[in-house]
Design a protein around this motif. Sequence first.
Motif, short mmCIF file in Angstrom:
data_model
loop_
_atom_site.label_atom_id
_atom_site.label_comp_id
_atom_site.label_asym_id
_atom_site.label_seq_id
_atom_site.Cartn_x
_atom_site.Cartn_y
_atom_site.Cartn_z
N PHE A 2 85.11 45.10 -36.15
CA PHE A 2 85.44 44.33 -37.34
C PHE A 2 86.75 43.56 -37.08
CE2 PHE A 2 87.04 44.76 -41.97
CZ PHE A 2 86.59 43.48 -42.27
N ILE A 3 86.62 42.24 -37.02
CA ILE A 3 87.77 41.38 -36.69
C ILE A 3 88.11 40.51 -37.90
CG2 ILE A 3 88.58 39.51 -35.17
CD1 ILE A 3 86.62 40.52 -33.04
N THR A 4 89.38 40.42 -38.24
CA THR A 4 89.77 39.53 -39.35
C THR A 4 90.75 38.47 -38.88
OG1 THR A 4 91.58 41.02 -40.02
CG2 THR A 4 89.45 41.34 -41.08
N LEU A 5 90.74 37.35 -39.59
CA LEU A 5 91.70 36.27 -39.34
C LEU A 5 92.58 36.12 -40.57
CD1 LEU A 5 89.07 35.07 -37.51
CD2 LEU A 5 90.82 33.37 -37.15
N GLU A 6 93.85 35.98 -40.35
CA GLU A 6 94.79 35.83 -41.47
C GLU A 6 95.79 34.73 -41.15
OE1 GLU A 6 94.70 37.49 -44.30
OE2 GLU A 6 93.59 39.33 -43.90
N GLY A 7 96.46 34.26 -42.21
CA GLY A 7 97.49 33.23 -42.04
C GLY A 7 97.70 32.47 -43.33
N ILE A 8 98.76 31.71 -43.38
CA ILE A 8 99.04 30.92 -44.59
C ILE A 8 98.02 29.79 -44.71
CG2 ILE A 8 101.52 31.41 -44.58
CD1 ILE A 8 101.65 28.35 -43.50
N GLU A 9 98.05 29.07 -45.83
CA GLU A 9 97.16 27.93 -46.02
C GLU A 9 97.44 26.91 -44.90
OE1 GLU A 9 98.06 30.21 -49.01
OE2 GLU A 9 96.18 29.11 -49.18
N GLY A 10 96.38 26.35 -44.36
CA GLY A 10 96.53 25.30 -43.35
C GLY A 10 96.90 25.81 -41.97
N SER A 11 96.76 27.12 -41.73
CA SER A 11 97.15 27.66 -40.42
C SER A 11 96.04 27.51 -39.38
CB SER A 11 97.57 29.13 -40.55
OG SER A 11 96.53 29.89 -41.13
#
Length: 220
Positions: A2-11
Amino acid sequence: MFITLEGIEGSGKTTQMKNVARWLEAKGLEFVLTREPGGTRIGKAIRRLLLDPASIDLDPLAELLLYNADRVQHIRTVIKPHLADGKSVVCDRFFDATLVYQGMARKLGTGLVNKIHQLVCDGFQPDLTLLLDLDPLKGLERTWQQVDSGKRSQAETRFENEKLEFHRRVRAGYLQLAEMYPRRIKVIDASGSLVQVARKLEKILDEFLEGFNKNGHQSS
Ligand code: TMP
């Protein structure tokens, strides 16, 4: 896995999701791509409510509970069944986003956010989280360009309308989580060229897979 991607808007999460998909394909692994909020039919309705700028009067606690409602539906009907089938699941945002946006930026507190996650999602966590790190000024500029060019819907801009200070708290929160869970959360500098970001991503995924195959899972 299970892999997730995260970051601020526009990253650049959407672009990098495609690179993760290509990498999984090249390894011959079966996978599904999904996202939060909005990874299920019910979740899409919740997403509309959450991201609509007209929901300006949404209470922060109600907001937190709606993200959790979306997640419960998603984990039970999409994520866990696919993992049980032996597929990998790649998700655009997950629980770290709640810790950072609701717990830290909205100041509800990470204690409360963790408690609810434990209670309703059994504390379920990803095996690997790719955190795309970028200066919020740059990220917001990118997102508004996407709105202007029609790539992102105006109807999903409630968070983009938040003050820069809010987005600075989000970025700082993500980096704080990455320091707390260095084995699970890998930070990628998203200010580089697309090729540079893609290379870094691939290297992290290769190292992760090696560990995953050895240990069965990666702990935080
Ligand atoms: P995105 O899917 O286009 O990234 O937009 C989702 C928005 O929802 C984004 O502004 C971050 C926010 N969000 C939270 O505030 N809490 C959460 O738990 C999640 C998953 C997203």
